[in-house]
Structure formats: structure tokens, C-alpha cells
Design a protein around this motif. Structure first.
Motif, PDB file in Angstrom:
ATOM      1  N   GLY A   1       0.833  -0.913  -0.038  1.00 26.97           N
ATOM      2  CA  GLY A   1      -0.030   0.221  -0.064  1.00 26.97           C
ATOM      3  C   GLY A   1       0.925   1.118  -0.082  1.00 26.97           C
ATOM      4  O   GLY A   1       0.444   2.369  -0.113  1.00 26.97           O
ATOM      5  N   GLN A   2       2.161   1.197   0.116  1.00 31.13           N
ATOM      6  CA  GLN A   2       2.957   2.423   0.350  1.00 31.13           C
ATOM      7  C   GLN A   2       3.954   2.173  -0.841  1.00 31.13           C
ATOM      8  O   GLN A   2       4.564   3.312  -1.389  1.00 31.13           O
ATOM      9  CB  GLN A   2       3.761   2.448   1.443  1.00 31.13           C
ATOM     10  N   ARG A   3       4.592   1.070  -1.144  1.00 31.63           N
ATOM     11  CA  ARG A   3       5.390   0.867  -2.313  1.00 31.63           C
ATOM     12  C   ARG A   3       5.048   0.006  -3.295  1.00 31.63           C
ATOM     13  O   ARG A   3       4.121  -0.650  -3.252  1.00 31.63           O
ATOM     14  CB  ARG A   3       6.642   0.448  -1.709  1.00 31.63           C
ATOM     15  N   VAL A   4       5.607   0.031  -4.526  1.00 31.88           N
ATOM     16  CA  VAL A   4       5.206  -0.819  -5.598  1.00 31.88           C
ATOM     17  C   VAL A   4       5.739  -2.366  -5.145  1.00 31.88           C
ATOM     18  O   VAL A   4       6.950  -2.497  -5.038  1.00 31.88           O
ATOM     19  CB  VAL A   4       5.716  -0.692  -7.045  1.00 31.88           C
ATOM     20  N   VAL A   5       4.847  -3.303  -5.067  1.00 29.02           N
ATOM     21  CA  VAL A   5       5.539  -4.476  -4.789  1.00 29.02           C
ATOM     22  C   VAL A   5       4.917  -5.653  -5.910  1.00 29.02           C
ATOM     23  O   VAL A   5       3.860  -5.653  -6.171  1.00 29.02           O
ATOM     24  CB  VAL A   5       4.881  -5.055  -3.421  1.00 29.02           C
TER      25      VAL A   5
ATOM     26  N   PHE B   1       4.140  -1.516  11.639  1.00 23.29           N
ATOM     27  CA  PHE B   1       4.569  -2.853  10.962  1.00 23.29           C
ATOM     28  C   PHE B   1       5.086  -3.926  11.675  1.00 23.29           C
ATOM     29  O   PHE B   1       5.758  -3.727  12.700  1.00 23.29           O
ATOM     30  CB  PHE B   1       5.934  -2.359   9.766  1.00 23.29           C
ATOM     31  N   VAL B   2       4.468  -5.118  11.508  1.00 25.02           N
ATOM     32  CA  VAL B   2       5.146  -6.484  11.782  1.00 25.02           C
ATOM     33  C   VAL B   2       5.874  -7.174  10.913  1.00 25.02           C
ATOM     34  O   VAL B   2       4.898  -7.811  10.311  1.00 25.02           O
ATOM     35  CB  VAL B   2       3.902  -7.248  12.817  1.00 25.02           C
ATOM     36  N   ASP B   3       7.009  -6.834  10.520  1.00 27.71           N
ATOM     37  CA  ASP B   3       7.500  -7.534   9.247  1.00 27.71           C
ATOM     38  C   ASP B   3       8.951  -7.773   9.280  1.00 27.71           C
ATOM     39  O   ASP B   3       9.602  -7.690   8.135  1.00 27.71           O
ATOM     40  CB  ASP B   3       7.311  -6.344   8.010  1.00 27.71           C
ATOM     41  N   ALA B   4       9.405  -8.166  10.527  1.00 25.15           N
ATOM     42  CA  ALA B   4      10.900  -8.462  10.505  1.00 25.15           C
ATOM     43  C   ALA B   4      11.756  -7.475   9.918  1.00 25.15           C
ATOM     44  O   ALA B   4      12.789  -7.782   9.610  1.00 25.15           O
ATOM     45  CB  ALA B   4      11.172 -10.028  10.082  1.00 25.15           C
ATOM     46  N   GLY B   5      11.453  -6.009   9.905  1.00 25.63           N
ATOM     47  CA  GLY B   5      12.076  -5.048   9.592  1.00 25.63           C
ATOM     48  C   GLY B   5      12.149  -4.913   8.035  1.00 25.63           C
ATOM     49  O   GLY B   5      12.908  -3.799   7.388  1.00 25.63           O
ATOM     50  N   TYR B   6      11.368  -5.555   7.170  1.00 26.99           N
ATOM     51  CA  TYR B   6      11.669  -5.418   5.728  1.00 26.99           C
ATOM     52  C   TYR B   6      11.338  -4.055   5.326  1.00 26.99           C
ATOM     53  O   TYR B   6      11.980  -3.597   4.250  1.00 26.99           O
ATOM     54  CB  TYR B   6      10.790  -6.434   5.077  1.00 26.99           C
ATOM     55  N   SER B   7      10.566  -3.477   5.623  1.00 32.04           N
ATOM     56  CA  SER B   7      10.116  -2.026   5.230  1.00 32.04           C
ATOM     57  C   SER B   7      11.028  -1.000   5.560  1.00 32.04           C
ATOM     58  O   SER B   7      10.932  -0.109   4.659  1.00 32.04           O
ATOM     59  CB  SER B   7       8.765  -1.825   6.003  1.00 32.04           C
ATOM     60  N   VAL B   8      12.223  -1.359   6.088  1.00 32.16           N
ATOM     61  CA  VAL B   8      13.085  -0.398   6.257  1.00 32.16           C
ATOM     62  C   VAL B   8      14.018  -0.362   5.013  1.00 32.16           C
ATOM     63  O   VAL B   8      14.798   0.662   4.751  1.00 32.16           O
ATOM     64  CB  VAL B   8      13.866  -0.027   7.587  1.00 32.16           C
TER      65      VAL B   8
ATOM     66  N   ASN C   1       3.613  -8.111  -8.254  1.00 25.44           N
ATOM     67  CA  ASN C   1       2.158  -8.946  -8.071  1.00 25.44           C
ATOM     68  C   ASN C   1       1.299  -8.614  -7.175  1.00 25.44           C
ATOM     69  O   ASN C   1      -0.042  -9.276  -6.909  1.00 25.44           O
ATOM     70  CB  ASN C   1       2.469 -10.356  -8.005  1.00 25.44           C
ATOM     71  N   TYR C   2       1.434  -7.358  -6.540  1.00 25.71           N
ATOM     72  CA  TYR C   2       0.321  -6.943  -5.417  1.00 25.71           C
ATOM     73  C   TYR C   2      -0.646  -5.764  -6.288  1.00 25.71           C
ATOM     74  O   TYR C   2      -1.717  -5.753  -5.748  1.00 25.71           O
ATOM     75  CB  TYR C   2       0.835  -6.193  -4.136  1.00 25.71           C
ATOM     76  N   LYS C   3      -0.106  -5.076  -7.046  1.00 26.22           N
ATOM     77  CA  LYS C   3      -0.673  -4.107  -8.050  1.00 26.22           C
ATOM     78  C   LYS C   3      -2.127  -3.751  -7.538  1.00 26.22           C
ATOM     79  O   LYS C   3      -2.136  -2.741  -6.349  1.00 26.22           O
ATOM     80  CB  LYS C   3      -1.246  -4.960  -9.278  1.00 26.22           C
ATOM     81  N   LEU C   4      -3.322  -4.015  -7.900  1.00 31.07           N
ATOM     82  CA  LEU C   4      -4.593  -3.363  -7.548  1.00 31.07           C
ATOM     83  C   LEU C   4      -4.719  -3.233  -5.820  1.00 31.07           C
ATOM     84  O   LEU C   4      -5.237  -2.388  -5.210  1.00 31.07           O
ATOM     85  CB  LEU C   4      -5.890  -4.069  -8.134  1.00 31.07           C
ATOM     86  N   MET C   5      -4.277  -4.507  -5.256  1.00 35.02           N
ATOM     87  CA  MET C   5      -4.622  -4.475  -3.882  1.00 35.02           C
ATOM     88  C   MET C   5      -3.840  -3.493  -3.157  1.00 35.02           C
ATOM     89  O   MET C   5      -4.033  -3.062  -2.021  1.00 35.02           O
ATOM     90  CB  MET C   5      -4.228  -5.875  -3.282  1.00 35.02           C
ATOM     91  N   GLY C   6      -2.558  -3.079  -3.681  1.00 40.39           N
ATOM     92  CA  GLY C   6      -1.928  -2.224  -3.208  1.00 40.39           C
ATOM     93  C   GLY C   6      -2.610  -0.776  -3.210  1.00 40.39           C
ATOM     94  O   GLY C   6      -2.463  -0.022  -2.234  1.00 40.39           O
ATOM     95  N   ILE C   7      -3.449  -0.442  -4.224  1.00 39.65           N
ATOM     96  CA  ILE C   7      -4.110   0.716  -4.102  1.00 39.65           C
ATOM     97  C   ILE C   7      -5.293   0.670  -3.217  1.00 39.65           C
ATOM     98  O   ILE C   7      -5.498   1.701  -2.478  1.00 39.65           O
ATOM     99  CB  ILE C   7      -4.875   1.085  -5.653  1.00 39.65           C
ATOM    100  N   ALA C   8      -5.710  -0.519  -2.964  1.00 37.27           N
ATOM    101  CA  ALA C   8      -6.708  -0.690  -1.853  1.00 37.27           C
ATOM    102  C   ALA C   8      -6.234  -0.465  -0.620  1.00 37.27           C
ATOM    103  O   ALA C   8      -6.836   0.121   0.316  1.00 37.27           O
ATOM    104  CB  ALA C   8      -7.305  -2.109  -2.092  1.00 37.27           C
ATOM    105  N   LYS C   9      -4.898  -1.179  -0.313  1.00 38.98           N
ATOM    106  CA  LYS C   9      -4.304  -0.740   1.111  1.00 38.98           C
ATOM    107  C   LYS C   9      -3.851   0.821   1.133  1.00 38.98           C
ATOM    108  O   LYS C   9      -4.090   1.012   2.446  1.00 38.98           O
ATOM    109  CB  LYS C   9      -3.031  -1.663   1.107  1.00 38.98           C
ATOM    110  N   ALA C  10      -3.502   1.502   0.313  1.00 37.19           N
ATOM    111  CA  ALA C  10      -3.117   2.799   0.403  1.00 37.19           C
ATOM    112  C   ALA C  10      -4.325   3.336   0.718  1.00 37.19           C
ATOM    113  O   ALA C  10      -4.425   4.402   1.722  1.00 37.19           O
ATOM    114  CB  ALA C  10      -2.836   3.413  -1.011  1.00 37.19           C
TER     115      ALA C  10
END
Ligand SMILES: NC(=O)c1ccc[n+]([C@@H]2O[C@H](COP(=O)([O-])OP(=O)(O)OC[C@H]3O[C@@H](n4cnc5c(N)ncnc54)[C@H](O)[C@@H]3O)[C@@H](O)[C@H]2O)c1
Length: 258
Positions: free
Chosen positions: A146-150, A243-250, A152-161
Motif C-alpha cells: 500500500g506504500q510501495r510497488v510490490v 509494521f510487523v515485518d521483521a524489519g523488511y520495510s526499512v 504482483n500486489y498491484k490493485l490490492m496495493g491501491i486498496a491498501k493505500a
């Protein structure tokens, strides 16, 4: 140990034993909360199995498709009050629209995905807030896409934003009622929803090899944050995406392998 004795938690989004929502329901129960479930009719038989397994007591469970105003109204008319904690762990996109390039998405695909995955938080908050007479905590589930382009996440990314900004707006809207609204941004976890993402297993492998903690995230990691957010320990945290993501988002770029 966080104590949620006497609290009533309403959890949306259980579809299977793997659902993040089920892990949250179990952890909230372990902390002392009473659990009510709202489920989608297509998962009824799985819900009945889970409830009958008696893993945790679920005194109230009813169908509630959150994109149906009639079902949502009927559900909230039946539920016992007050409610203290609401968990919105819901997302949907038709399998054909999930992986489409964004430039190829049509209005119907866009609307269906955003209605279920972003808008649905709004009617849930609208219906729940008047029943949260002691104040309380509402939380929803999001993802870095929802914050970066990942891939295969595509349209769901827009929904999460849209969902993450809805969280900020709703927090401002109902904060004066002493109700908090937050989003948990989880790293990838194998569930029914996740199985729709093409290349999910590869994504997990990359994740585990580059995340600062060099591991992936589990449903229980997310559930532990949910218990904290449901408790008074988080009393002044609202409008946040945590974030609960093992730090991936940094990371901007994974460590280069020599
Ligand atoms: N699994 C992951 O990797 C991951 C990572 C970050 C965020 N999330 C988010 O966590 C949430 C829960 O997903 P999950 O991975 O536990 O998968 P899941 O398939 O177990 O849960 C998705 C739930 O959404 C419900 N749902 C969809 N449309 C609905 C509607 N109209 N009305 C009521 N319920 C509806 C389904 O019934 C299901 O229970 C989703 O918002 C998902 O985007 C998942």
C-alpha cells in the motif's frame, strides 16, 4: 501479561485456521477477552468446524458480508454490547483482477476490490462505534504494497493505500469518542488470501533471506501486536500504520551478495 478480562472483542475475517484473524481471536481470548465473530457466508462450514473444535469459546458468530448494508445492519442489531475491540481483517479481489497490470484494470474490478478491502472499514466503524460505549480500539490489516510497488500486489496495493488513509481519517473522526483506529502492516504469511498472489512462495523466500531479522512473520507475531493495540497500554496510539515485518520495510535495497 496483558489483561483483557471483561473486554468484548469483535473479529471479522476468519476463513480458516490459517487466517490472521483466527490467530488474533485466540490471542485476545488468551488475554481474557470474550470473542464474537463475523464471517462471510462462503466460509460458513469452516467457521462451524472451528467453533465446534472448542479451541476457544465463541459465544456469538453470525454471517456478515461487510459489503452488504443489509447483512451488516442485521449483524450489528444482534451483537451484544458494549464492544471494546474490533478487528477488521478483510480483503478481496477477484482472482482475475489481482495480477492485472494497473493500466488494464477496469472500473468494476477497481470498485469491487476497493469496496471489500478499503471501504468496508468505514461501515464497520460506523456500526460499531455507537456500541463502543466504554471507548476502545479498532484495527485493520494492511501490507507494505500500500506504500510501495510490490511485484504482483498491484490493485490490492491501491486498496491498501486507501485503507491506510481511511485509518487516519477515521482516527481523527472518532478519536473524540475515545475510540482508536490503527492498521497493522504484516509481512507475508501463507493464508487463503495470500495464495491469490502469484509467486507468493518466491516472495517468502526472498523475504526470509533479506529482511533484517532474516525470518518471515507468523500469524502469532501479528496477533501479539493486536493484543497490545486492543489494550490500554496503547491508549494514545491512533491513526497509525504499524509494521510487523521483521524489519523488511526499512530496506530500500537488499544487502548485496558478494
Ligand atoms: N497473508 C498475508 O501475507 C497478509 C499480509 C499483510 C496483510 N494481510 C491482510 O490481512 C487480512 C486478512 O487476510 P489473511 O491473510 O488472514 O487471509 P484470509 O483469506 O484468511 O482472510 C481474508 C478474509 O477476508 C474476508 N472477506 C473478504 N471479503 C469480505 C466481505 N465482503 N465481507 C466479510 N468478509 C470478507 C474473508 O471471508 C476472509 O475471512 C487481509 O486484509 C489481508 O490483505 C495479509
Amino acid at each position: 501479561m496483558i489483561n483483557l478480562q471483561g473486554r468484548h472483542a469483535l473479529v471479522f475475517g476468519v476463513a480458516s485456521e490459517q487466517s490472521i484473524a483466527w490467530a488474533i481471536a485466540k490471542r485476545l481470548h488468551a488475554a481474557g477477552a470474550r470473542i464474537s465473530l463475523g464471517y462471510q457466508q462462503r466460509f460458513k462450514s469452516r467457521i462451524l468446524q472451528l467453533v465446534k473444535s472448542n479451541e476457544i469459546p465463541v459465544p456469538f458468530y453470525e454471517r456478515c458480508d461487510v459489503t452488504s448494508p443489509e447483512e451488516t445492519e442485521a449483524f450489528f442489531a444482534k451483537i451484544e454490547t458494549p464492544i471494546d475491540i474490533v478487528v477488521h481483517s478483510i480483503a478481496y479481489s477477484h482472482p482475475d483482477s489481482f495480477a492485472k497490470p494497473i493500466s488494464g484494470v477496469n472500473l468494476e474490478e477497481f470498485s469491487t476490490t476497493l469496496a471489500a478491502s478499503a471501504y468496508s472499514l468505514i461501515p464497520v466503524v460506523r456500526a460499531a462505534a455507537p456500541k463502543m460505549s466504554r471507548g476502545g480500539s479498532i484495527m485493520t490489516m494492511t501490507y507494505l504494497g500500500g506504500q510501495r510497488v510490490v511485484s504482483n500486489y498491484k490493485l490490492m496495493g491501491i486498496a491498501k493505500a486507501a485503507l491506510e488513509h481511511s485509518v487516519r481519517e477515521l482516527a481523527a473522526d472518532i478519536g473524540p469518542k475515545n475510540i482508536r483506529v490503527n492498521a497493522i502492516s504484516a509481512g507475508p504469511i501463507k493464508t487463503i488470501a495470500a495464495s491469490q498472489i502469484a509467486g507468493f512462495d518466491d516472495m517468502m523466500r526472498v523475504y526470509e533471506s533479506v529482511a533484517p531479522m532474516r525470518r518471515s512473520v507468523t500469524q502469532d507475531d501479528v496477533a501479539d501486536l493486536a493484543v497490545f493495540l486492543g489494550s490500554d497500554l496503547s491508549r494514545n496510539i491512533t491513526g497509525q500504520t504499524i509494521f510487523v515485518d521483521a524489519g523488511y520495510s526499512v530496506l530500500a535495497m537488499a544487502e548485496l551478495q558478494r
